[in-house]
Design a protein around this motif. Structure first.
Motif, short mmCIF file in Angstrom:
data_model
loop_
_atom_site.label_atom_id
_atom_site.label_comp_id
_atom_site.label_asym_id
_atom_site.label_seq_id
_atom_site.Cartn_x
_atom_site.Cartn_y
_atom_site.Cartn_z
N GLY A 79 32.10 20.45 -144.21
CA GLY A 79 32.92 20.59 -143.05
C GLY A 79 33.29 20.77 -142.42
N LYS A 80 34.38 21.39 -140.96
CA LYS A 80 33.84 21.53 -139.78
C LYS A 80 34.51 22.58 -139.43
CE LYS A 80 33.69 19.68 -135.25
NZ LYS A 80 33.73 18.75 -134.76
N LEU A 81 34.20 23.68 -138.62
CA LEU A 81 35.61 24.87 -138.21
C LEU A 81 35.57 24.31 -136.48
CD1 LEU A 81 33.69 27.54 -139.83
CD2 LEU A 81 35.16 26.37 -140.95
N VAL A 82 37.08 24.82 -136.53
CA VAL A 82 36.61 24.55 -134.96
C VAL A 82 38.13 25.62 -134.37
CG1 VAL A 82 38.27 23.02 -134.05
CG2 VAL A 82 36.80 22.25 -135.21
N ASP A 83 37.97 26.59 -133.95
CA ASP A 83 39.17 26.71 -132.68
C ASP A 83 40.51 26.08 -132.45
OD1 ASP A 83 40.63 28.42 -130.72
OD2 ASP A 83 38.50 29.22 -130.08
N LYS A 84 41.35 27.55 -133.37
CA LYS A 84 42.45 26.58 -133.31
C LYS A 84 43.15 26.65 -131.93
CE LYS A 84 47.42 27.37 -136.04
NZ LYS A 84 48.66 28.30 -136.35
N GLU A 85 43.13 27.12 -131.08
CA GLU A 85 43.42 26.99 -129.16
C GLU A 85 43.12 26.44 -128.87
OE1 GLU A 85 44.76 31.09 -128.65
OE2 GLU A 85 44.96 32.12 -130.03
N THR A 86 42.00 26.46 -128.72
CA THR A 86 40.46 25.62 -127.55
C THR A 86 39.99 24.08 -128.25
OG1 THR A 86 38.87 26.91 -127.99
CG2 THR A 86 40.35 28.37 -126.77
N LYS A 87 40.58 24.45 -129.78
CA LYS A 87 39.74 23.10 -130.41
C LYS A 87 38.14 23.06 -130.54
CE LYS A 87 44.13 22.02 -131.31
NZ LYS A 87 44.44 22.94 -130.66
N GLU A 88 37.58 24.20 -130.28
CA GLU A 88 36.31 23.76 -130.12
C GLU A 88 35.77 24.41 -130.97
OE1 GLU A 88 34.53 23.56 -126.50
OE2 GLU A 88 35.65 22.43 -125.42
N PRO A 89 34.40 24.18 -131.92
CA PRO A 89 33.80 24.34 -132.76
C PRO A 89 33.47 25.42 -132.82
CG PRO A 89 32.30 22.99 -131.28
CD PRO A 89 33.14 22.86 -130.86
N PHE A 146 29.44 22.63 -140.79
CA PHE A 146 28.09 23.11 -142.13
C PHE A 146 28.32 22.05 -143.43
CE2 PHE A 146 33.09 23.81 -143.22
CZ PHE A 146 32.85 24.07 -144.43
N SER A 147 27.28 22.50 -144.15
CA SER A 147 26.95 21.37 -144.77
C SER A 147 26.09 22.35 -146.44
CB SER A 147 26.45 20.46 -144.66
OG SER A 147 26.29 19.58 -145.99
N MET A 148 26.14 21.83 -147.61
CA MET A 148 25.20 22.15 -148.37
C MET A 148 25.40 21.77 -149.67
SD MET A 148 26.85 26.73 -149.75
CE MET A 148 25.78 26.65 -150.80
N ASN A 149 24.12 22.00 -150.78
CA ASN A 149 24.56 21.09 -151.55
C ASN A 149 25.14 22.00 -153.66
OD1 ASN A 149 22.54 20.35 -154.25
ND2 ASN A 149 23.58 18.22 -153.15
N LEU A 150 25.64 21.50 -153.95
CA LEU A 150 26.39 23.15 -154.63
C LEU A 150 26.59 22.45 -155.85
CD1 LEU A 150 29.64 22.99 -154.48
CD2 LEU A 150 29.05 25.02 -152.81
N LYS A 204 21.96 37.58 -140.68
CA LYS A 204 21.18 36.28 -141.05
C LYS A 204 22.73 35.38 -140.66
CE LYS A 204 18.43 35.79 -143.88
NZ LYS A 204 17.30 36.20 -144.91
N LEU A 205 21.44 34.14 -140.20
CA LEU A 205 22.08 32.78 -139.45
C LEU A 205 22.03 31.92 -140.65
CD1 LEU A 205 22.35 32.76 -136.26
CD2 LEU A 205 24.14 33.73 -137.66
N PHE A 206 22.70 31.45 -142.14
CA PHE A 206 22.58 30.96 -142.84
C PHE A 206 22.46 28.56 -142.62
CE2 PHE A 206 22.85 34.14 -144.32
CZ PHE A 206 22.34 34.33 -146.22
N ILE A 207 22.11 29.07 -141.50
CA ILE A 207 21.46 27.14 -140.74
C ILE A 207 20.36 26.95 -141.11
CG2 ILE A 207 23.55 27.95 -139.23
CD1 ILE A 207 21.47 28.07 -137.22
#
Length: 295
Positions: free
Chosen positions: A23-33, A56-60, A224-227
């Motif tokens: 999916g994708k996460l976006v700022d509600k006001e600025t529409k920036e990621p 974001f993406s993960m196999n589960l 920690k960044l899970f990227i």
């Protein structure tokens, strides 16, 4: 032949139960990621971080679509939703109303002290499900001369497989007067840090932000960044064969004055004192994080 058919049936069934959760996460006001948000499944150690473009993406296993996820990020309100409501969708996060103080540099630095200086061997902290690890720095008699935050130093484990080019983020939290746990961000500025392969420590200069240590101290947290950029191998002991992520922050042996209640973990959407704090032989250790204060 029957065994082969049975094996193929089992393999097909197993793979059909897995999905690509994305999916994708976006700022509600600025529409920036929304960059580097933590996405954690509340009743497990599973999780992922959003990338620079908010995706974001993960196999589960598809059973996790019915589970709740906790989404947290610097300068955004925490969000809890069902995973299936985010799958293949855009989720808009509500930003916090943060007023950034104007920074004016008028102080003259002629004194400084170092808290939590690392003098001993550094080992790796590899805790399953950990999103952040924090160390507490008290405001005590040592800080009377110096209250402004100058630099933060993070030390890393020396194991070869962990030592790859990777990214992490620094967070600075106030202390909750009731629980004693990290509470609010004191620095509302995104501070991602990139280290090179084999780099054993990172020094982060925060002197320009004019931050003072609060009366009841503060927490320095390694996030920690899970990227994908940080992946370095798969966990063969995990039945679902999930990835390991670099870098691996270190812990080291300290004198009593610098242990500062050992270490704190952010797991499954909440802060807690590390279980290692209850292990007698581990009470001499704390995260390998040092802080320089100036006047």
């Amino acid at each position: 032949m029957k065994k082969l058919i049975f094996f193929l049936f089992i393999s097909t069934t197993v793979f059909s139960q897995r999905i690509n959760f994305k999916g994708k996460l976006v700022d509600k006001e600025t529409k920036e990621p929304v960059v580097y948000a933590n996405i954690s499944f509340l009743k497990s150690n599973k999780g992922i971080s959003s990338n620079e473009d908010g995706t974001f993406s993960m196999n589960l296993n598809k059973k996790y679509l019915d589970a709740k996820i906790h989404i947290s990020c610097l300068n955004y309100k925490d969000t809890i939703v069902l995973a299936k409501n985010v799958q293949n969708s855009i989720l808009y996060l509500q930003p916090k109303n943060v007023e950034l103080d104007e920074i004016t540099l008028t102080k003259k630095v002629d004194k400084s002290i170092i808290l939590g200086e690392v003098k001993n061997r550094v080992e790796g902290v590899h805790t399953s499900g950990m999103r952040m690890l924090a160390k507490y720095f008290p405001n005590d008699k040592r800080t009377k001369c110096c209250t402004y935050l100058e630099t933060i130093t993070i030390h890393f484990a020396k194991r070869n497989q962990h030592r790859k080019k990777s990214k992490f983020r620094i967070r600075i939290f106030s202390k909750d007067g009731k629980t004693g746990l990290p509470k609010e961000d004191l620095l509302n500025i995104n501070l991602p840090v990139e280290i090179e392969s084999g780099q054993q420590k990172a020094v982060i200069d925060i002197s320009n932000y004019n931050l003072e240590i609060p009366e009841n101290g503060l927490f320095i947290a390694f996030e920690k960044l899970f990227i994908p950029f940080n992946q370095y191998g798969k966990n063969e002991s995990d039945t679902e064969n999930e990835f390991f992520y670099a870098p691996i922050i270190g812990y080291t042996k300290y004198p009593k004055k610098d242990r500062n209640d050992n270490m704190y973990l952010y797991v499954k959407g909440k802060w807690q004192l590390s279980p290692l704090s209850k292990v007698k032989m581990m009470r001499k250790y704390a995260p390998a994080i040092s802080l320089i204060l100036s006047n």
